[in-house]
Design a protein around this motif. Structure first.
Motif, PDB file in Angstrom:
ATOM      1  N   GLY A 179       0.753  -1.243   0.000  1.00 43.41           N
ATOM      2  CA  GLY A 179       0.000   0.000   0.000  1.00 43.41           C
ATOM      3  C   GLY A 179       0.778   1.285   0.000  1.00 43.41           C
ATOM      4  O   GLY A 179       0.197   2.363  -0.160  1.00 43.41           O
ATOM      5  N   ARG A 180       2.117   1.211   0.151  1.00 40.33           N
ATOM      6  CA  ARG A 180       2.856   2.464   0.326  1.00 40.33           C
ATOM      7  C   ARG A 180       4.044   2.624  -0.617  1.00 40.33           C
ATOM      8  O   ARG A 180       4.775   3.609  -0.515  1.00 40.33           O
ATOM      9  N   LEU A 181       4.250   1.692  -1.536  1.00 33.82           N
ATOM     10  CA  LEU A 181       5.440   1.754  -2.379  1.00 33.82           C
ATOM     11  C   LEU A 181       5.133   1.296  -3.793  1.00 33.82           C
ATOM     12  O   LEU A 181       4.488   0.264  -3.987  1.00 33.82           O
ATOM     13  N   VAL A 182       5.610   2.078  -4.776  1.00 28.72           N
ATOM     14  CA  VAL A 182       5.646   1.673  -6.177  1.00 28.72           C
ATOM     15  C   VAL A 182       7.008   2.090  -6.714  1.00 28.72           C
ATOM     16  O   VAL A 182       7.461   3.213  -6.457  1.00 28.72           O
ATOM     17  N   VAL A 183       7.673   1.205  -7.442  1.00 24.03           N
ATOM     18  CA  VAL A 183       8.957   1.521  -8.085  1.00 24.03           C
ATOM     19  C   VAL A 183       8.724   1.592  -9.583  1.00 24.03           C
ATOM     20  O   VAL A 183       8.177   0.655 -10.183  1.00 24.03           O
ATOM     21  N   GLN A 184       9.129   2.700 -10.206  1.00 26.06           N
ATOM     22  CA  GLN A 184       8.870   2.907 -11.627  1.00 26.06           C
ATOM     23  C   GLN A 184      10.140   3.324 -12.370  1.00 26.06           C
ATOM     24  O   GLN A 184      11.145   3.712 -11.769  1.00 26.06           O
ATOM     25  N   SER A 185      10.059   3.241 -13.705  1.00 29.93           N
ATOM     26  CA  SER A 185      11.171   3.661 -14.553  1.00 29.93           C
ATOM     27  C   SER A 185      10.677   3.836 -15.982  1.00 29.93           C
ATOM     28  O   SER A 185       9.678   3.223 -16.376  1.00 29.93           O
ATOM     29  N   PHE A 186      11.394   4.658 -16.746  1.00 29.84           N
ATOM     30  CA  PHE A 186      11.161   4.738 -18.185  1.00 29.84           C
ATOM     31  C   PHE A 186      11.741   3.516 -18.904  1.00 29.84           C
ATOM     32  O   PHE A 186      11.443   3.300 -20.073  1.00 29.84           O
ATOM     33  N   SER A 187      12.589   2.775 -18.226  1.00 29.61           N
ATOM     34  CA  SER A 187      13.213   1.587 -18.809  1.00 29.61           C
ATOM     35  C   SER A 187      12.391   0.354 -18.482  1.00 29.61           C
ATOM     36  O   SER A 187      12.275  -0.046 -17.314  1.00 29.61           O
ATOM     37  N   ALA A 188      11.831  -0.276 -19.509  1.00 25.47           N
ATOM     38  CA  ALA A 188      11.074  -1.500 -19.284  1.00 25.47           C
ATOM     39  C   ALA A 188      11.960  -2.584 -18.680  1.00 25.47           C
ATOM     40  O   ALA A 188      11.511  -3.352 -17.819  1.00 25.47           O
ATOM     41  N   GLN A 189      13.217  -2.640 -19.101  1.00 30.40           N
ATOM     42  CA  GLN A 189      14.116  -3.660 -18.562  1.00 30.40           C
ATOM     43  C   GLN A 189      14.367  -3.437 -17.079  1.00 30.40           C
ATOM     44  O   GLN A 189      14.437  -4.386 -16.295  1.00 30.40           O
ATOM     45  N   SER A 190      14.479  -2.181 -16.674  1.00 33.99           N
ATOM     46  CA  SER A 190      14.681  -1.884 -15.260  1.00 33.99           C
ATOM     47  C   SER A 190      13.473  -2.312 -14.437  1.00 33.99           C
ATOM     48  O   SER A 190      13.608  -2.885 -13.345  1.00 33.99           O
ATOM     49  N   VAL A 191      12.279  -2.059 -14.969  1.00 34.22           N
ATOM     50  CA  VAL A 191      11.057  -2.476 -14.271  1.00 34.22           C
ATOM     51  C   VAL A 191      11.002  -3.998 -14.182  1.00 34.22           C
ATOM     52  O   VAL A 191      10.647  -4.563 -13.140  1.00 34.22           O
ATOM     53  N   ARG A 192      11.362  -4.667 -15.269  1.00 34.30           N
ATOM     54  CA  ARG A 192      11.419  -6.139 -15.254  1.00 34.30           C
ATOM     55  C   ARG A 192      12.381  -6.625 -14.177  1.00 34.30           C
ATOM     56  O   ARG A 192      12.109  -7.602 -13.464  1.00 34.30           O
TER      57      ARG A 192
END
Length: 294
Positions: A179-192
């Motif tokens: 409920g308190r954290l989302v990690v994002q990136s413009f890099s799809a590989q980084s998100v993977r």
């Protein structure tokens, strides 16, 4: 893709397009949609500083967004640009070290820099926070964090390192990851990479991938987070038609919305979150919209 076939059926897609915007899921935050302070309340305090986190808390904003990069000696710091030039006095302190890239300076060197005077004299002496310092401040205010891994191609292994810091700070327990954290990136590989390393963590991809590519994204990301200028009701509904890796419909948090009219428009599309430099303006616009509809 979890709990769905690889291709969305025509029936499901049509149903999504016919779903009223008010029925969009809102578990990204407590509000509908969630208001997310971009780099903290960055219209009112220097971006990505502890002061910007404090200002967001003062305004009553639960979600803050930040950017993470890595120093020469391996410390994670919170800064948007890969250069220190725009938001610090690095040119004055280290005049002979152009182009002043974050990765070319140690954490101790960056800690000397003034990251507030450029914004206004009231913030003179503000520092570039480490990720640990930033997370501690967010925790102090009982806020929620949308963390962006910036320029991951410059920092091999930054995903694992970011997750380690979050773990050390107590942010990878069930309470935080649900409920308190989302990690994002413009890099799809980084998100993977984040999803592979820590599947429990919710993730977001920054961009507007074609609807035909969404089945692949739904394997590893929980959110599709586009620029507001690329959005439409149909696109948001299409994203919502897919189920992400945690068994819930994909969400949409859009950026960067700083005026009331645009905030009301994208809220009408059914977005789950609005990322903004002026979180009070967006919040008040949405409250006015809700009040007008009652």
């Amino acid at each position: 893709m979890h709990a769905r076939t690889v291709a969305v059926t025509t029936t499901a897609l049509m149903a999504a397009l016919l779903t009223p915007a008010s029925h969009a899921r809102t578990d990204v935050g407590d509000d509908r949609p969630a208001v997310i302070a971009h780099r903290g309340a960055s219209a009112y305090a220097p971006e990505n500083t502890l002061a910007a986190v404090d200002k967001a808390a003062e305004l009553g904003i639960r979600w803050v967004e930040n950017d993470v990069q890595r120093t020469r000696d391996g410390e994670l710091v919170v800064l948007h640009d890969d250069s220190l030039r725009r938001t610090t006095d690095v040119e004055e302190v280290y005049p002979d070290r152009a182009p002043w890239l974050v990765k070319d300076f140690t954490a101790a060197e960056i800690a000397r820099l003034d990251a507030g005077s450029w914004f206004g004299s009231a913030y003179a002496g503000a520092r570039v926070p480490t990720l640990e310092q930033y997370v501690e401040r967010v925790e102090r205010h009982d806020q929620k964090l949308l963390l962006e891994i910036k320029n991951p191609e410059l920092y091999p292994g930054i995903e694992q390192q970011t997750l380690k810091v979050l773990s050390n700070e107590g942010w990878l327990d069930r309470h935080h990851v649900t409920g308190r954290l989302v990690v994002q990136s413009f890099s799809a590989q980084s998100v993977r990479n984040v999803h592979k390393l820590k599947p429990a963590v919710r993730t977001g991809f920054l961009g507007t991938p074609p609807v035909s590519d969404l089945p692949a994204y739904a394997e590893f990301t929980d959110q599709i987070n586009p620029s507001y200028g690329t959005l439409s009701l149909g696109y948001v509904s299409s994203v919502h038609a897919f189920t992400g890796p945690h068994g819930k419909p994909l969400q949409v948090s859009t950026w960067t919305v700083d005026d009331a009219e645009t905030a009301r428009r994208v809220a009408g599309y059914g977005v789950d979150g609005i990322i903004t430099n002026k979180p009070d303006v967006v919040r008040d616009a949405l409250r006015g919209k809700d009040a007008g509809g009652e």
